[in-house]
Motif scaffolding. Sequence first.
Motif, mmCIF file in Angstrom:
data_model
loop_
_atom_site.group_PDB
_atom_site.id
_atom_site.type_symbol
_atom_site.label_atom_id
_atom_site.label_comp_id
_atom_site.label_asym_id
_atom_site.label_seq_id
_atom_site.Cartn_x
_atom_site.Cartn_y
_atom_site.Cartn_z
ATOM 1 N N ASP A 37 2.610 -49.519 -3.767
ATOM 2 C CA ASP A 37 2.547 -48.156 -4.297
ATOM 3 C C ASP A 37 1.715 -47.217 -3.434
ATOM 4 N N ARG A 38 1.246 -47.675 -2.305
ATOM 5 C CA ARG A 38 0.498 -46.774 -1.432
ATOM 6 C C ARG A 38 1.409 -45.669 -0.890
ATOM 7 N N ARG A 39 0.957 -44.453 -0.992
ATOM 8 C CA ARG A 39 1.726 -43.336 -0.450
ATOM 9 C C ARG A 39 1.865 -43.510 1.059
ATOM 10 N N SER A 40 3.080 -43.339 1.554
ATOM 11 C CA SER A 40 3.369 -43.604 2.965
ATOM 12 C C SER A 40 4.267 -42.526 3.539
ATOM 13 N N VAL A 41 4.137 -42.332 4.848
ATOM 14 C CA VAL A 41 4.964 -41.365 5.558
ATOM 15 C C VAL A 41 5.660 -42.088 6.711
ATOM 16 N N PHE A 42 6.973 -42.068 6.694
ATOM 17 C CA PHE A 42 7.779 -42.611 7.784
ATOM 18 C C PHE A 42 8.439 -41.455 8.522
ATOM 19 N N GLU A 43 8.586 -41.596 9.834
ATOM 20 C CA GLU A 43 9.296 -40.581 10.625
ATOM 21 C C GLU A 43 10.351 -41.224 11.498
ATOM 22 N N VAL A 44 11.453 -40.499 11.660
ATOM 23 C CA VAL A 44 12.534 -40.901 12.567
ATOM 24 C C VAL A 44 12.410 -40.079 13.843
ATOM 25 N N PHE A 114 14.750 -33.496 21.019
ATOM 26 C CA PHE A 114 14.267 -33.995 22.302
ATOM 27 C C PHE A 114 13.378 -35.209 22.066
ATOM 28 N N PRO A 115 12.966 -35.906 23.121
ATOM 29 C CA PRO A 115 12.113 -37.076 22.921
ATOM 30 C C PRO A 115 10.878 -36.735 22.087
ATOM 31 N N GLY A 116 10.623 -37.551 21.079
ATOM 32 C CA GLY A 116 9.469 -37.340 20.213
ATOM 33 C C GLY A 116 9.706 -36.425 19.040
ATOM 34 N N SER A 117 10.814 -35.698 19.011
ATOM 35 C CA SER A 117 11.079 -34.792 17.895
ATOM 36 C C SER A 117 11.084 -35.562 16.569
ATOM 37 N N PRO A 118 10.289 -35.125 15.569
ATOM 38 C CA PRO A 118 10.293 -35.792 14.261
ATOM 39 C C PRO A 118 11.543 -35.384 13.469
ATOM 40 N N ILE A 119 12.649 -36.028 13.776
ATOM 41 C CA ILE A 119 13.956 -35.630 13.262
ATOM 42 C C ILE A 119 14.028 -35.726 11.748
ATOM 43 N N LEU A 120 13.364 -36.737 11.190
ATOM 44 C CA LEU A 120 13.384 -36.911 9.735
ATOM 45 C C LEU A 120 12.035 -37.485 9.302
ATOM 46 N N THR A 134 16.986 -48.864 7.228
ATOM 47 C CA THR A 134 18.193 -49.289 7.944
ATOM 48 C C THR A 134 19.353 -48.331 7.733
ATOM 49 N N VAL A 135 19.580 -47.918 6.501
ATOM 50 C CA VAL A 135 20.732 -47.049 6.254
ATOM 51 C C VAL A 135 20.534 -45.687 6.919
ATOM 52 N N ILE A 136 19.304 -45.181 6.924
ATOM 53 C CA ILE A 136 19.050 -43.899 7.581
ATOM 54 C C ILE A 136 19.286 -44.009 9.081
ATOM 55 N N LEU A 137 18.756 -45.050 9.703
ATOM 56 C CA LEU A 137 18.942 -45.213 11.147
ATOM 57 C C LEU A 137 20.399 -45.469 11.499
ATOM 58 N N SER A 138 21.087 -46.238 10.673
ATOM 59 C CA SER A 138 22.502 -46.509 10.932
ATOM 60 C C SER A 138 23.302 -45.223 10.999
ATOM 61 N N ILE A 139 23.062 -44.335 10.059
ATOM 62 C CA ILE A 139 23.797 -43.073 10.003
ATOM 63 C C ILE A 139 23.394 -42.143 11.140
ATOM 64 N N LEU A 140 22.101 -41.937 11.304
ATOM 65 C CA LEU A 140 21.648 -40.963 12.301
ATOM 66 C C LEU A 140 21.962 -41.411 13.720
ATOM 67 N N ASN A 141 21.785 -42.685 14.020
ATOM 68 C CA ASN A 141 22.067 -43.155 15.374
ATOM 69 C C ASN A 141 23.536 -43.004 15.731
ATOM 70 N N HIS A 142 24.420 -43.349 14.801
ATOM 71 C CA HIS A 142 25.853 -43.225 15.079
ATOM 72 C C HIS A 142 26.292 -41.773 15.135
ATOM 73 N N SER A 326 19.089 -44.602 19.965
ATOM 74 C CA SER A 326 17.828 -45.361 19.985
ATOM 75 C C SER A 326 16.771 -44.741 19.088
ATOM 76 N N MET A 327 17.185 -44.160 17.984
ATOM 77 C CA MET A 327 16.217 -43.625 17.028
ATOM 78 C C MET A 327 15.513 -44.765 16.302
ATOM 79 N N VAL A 328 14.261 -44.541 15.958
ATOM 80 C CA VAL A 328 13.461 -45.526 15.237
ATOM 81 C C VAL A 328 12.866 -44.871 13.994
ATOM 82 N N TYR A 329 12.423 -45.719 13.055
ATOM 83 C CA TYR A 329 11.878 -45.284 11.771
ATOM 84 C C TYR A 329 10.503 -45.923 11.647
ATOM 85 N N LYS A 330 9.453 -45.152 11.874
ATOM 86 C CA LYS A 330 8.123 -45.715 11.994
ATOM 87 C C LYS A 330 7.169 -45.156 10.933
ATOM 88 N N LEU A 331 6.330 -46.047 10.425
ATOM 89 C CA LEU A 331 5.260 -45.625 9.531
ATOM 90 C C LEU A 331 4.205 -44.894 10.360
#
Length: 442
Positions: A37-44, A114-120, A134-142, A326-331
């Motif tokens: 339940d810890r509040r978290s922020v992920f970015e693509v 561009f490289p580093g842009s916080p797309i999501l 996974t579902v977010i990266l699958s859609i955005l990468n394709h 090659s988008m990634v989803y990182k905490l």
Amino acid sequence: MNAADLRLPVDVPSTALFTDRYELTMLQAALRSGTADRRSVFEVFTRRLPEGRRYGVVGGTGRVLDAVENFRFDSGVLDFLAAQRIVDEPTLKWLADYRFRGDIRGYPEGEVYFPGSPILRVEGTFAEAVLLETVILSILNHDSAVAAAASRMAVAAGDRPLIEMGARRTHELAAVAAARAAYVGGFTSTSDLAAGFRYSIPTVGTSAHAFTLLHDSERDAFTAQVDSLGGGTTLLVDTYDVTEAVRTAVEIAGPELGAVRIDSGDLLLLAHRVRQQLDDLGATKTKIVVTSDLDEYAIASLAAAPVDAYGVGTQLVTGSGHPTCSMVYKLVARADGPGPDAPLRPVAKKSMGGKTSLGGRKWAARRPDASGVAEAEVIGTGPVPAELAERQLITELVRGGEVVAREPLDAARERHTAARAGLPLSATQLSRGEPVLPTEYL
């Protein structure tokens, strides 16, 4: 058109299993440890653009919103997870009530990046946000890969329309997504009826070589098609002899013949010969459509040819050599403790090998030069400089689990045209190069 009209049909299946197993095993462990339940922020984001590309195109945002809405663990999904012993009983009970109730912000669809842009940016509890990776990266990468290829092809085509024709070159569901992304990137129509049905993209198509071969003669085939579809149809003229086919086509349809399509051979040479022949036969308004394994380079090579439209398949739906971004989803941040008011702590991976990332919730803006042309992608975690306050790129997409930014596909298409026009002119060069804008961090 209102927001309700833009929703997918109610029978869309759950997207909950469009994920990797370790998302659920992480969830189980986090539930046991008390950190779920810890509040978290992920970015693509992506660390680099595909080699030689000068800009990226955000594609698939609308599909991401649909996927988040339909991320539900129904009884069939839960039965599968239980039978395969993927997670324990307490986790299954937690999943049964899963709904994403957090917030999502990001670059709107059609925007360039561009490289580093916080797309999501996905913000919520760790448990609810990690499951969407996974579902977010699958859609955005394709979709972003196809949209970028489409954009480059649209630049090469200029004012000439582009037809998406790649359904038979990829997975049947990917074909629908590719047609949608291609439309965002600048294509005007698709041959795929599922894409037309789901996303209201204009559809086109008349006949293939098989229709000509079915008949005893090319004349019989053309006659049958014109009788059925009218003189404004498009006749395929390269099954046998192109010159004879064009002559026969005009004899049958008359000088008001809509178009002829050339699908093989030296397209540059044939286009000139066919245009001359059509004009000599009085069919001065008949258009020429070319297909045959086109990419942005082939399209550019035909710029001086009398071609009226291009049909593109394989190279488009495979990203013209770059099928992923090659988008990634990182905490990038997480709370020090439980509760919605616990302070956030920036976190980031610091391993060797070039896979480091920058911690903290980020903002992004595009700084213009004195003439109004973009000169840098600026990304920061602190206060936004006053001169960039009105230039921010991140918009609200989901608030408290509710989608707040659903829009017609044409809006994303128009946004991309405007965003590309705001880049330096070198962005439209097809030659390989570095990103047209540097990324600056504050």
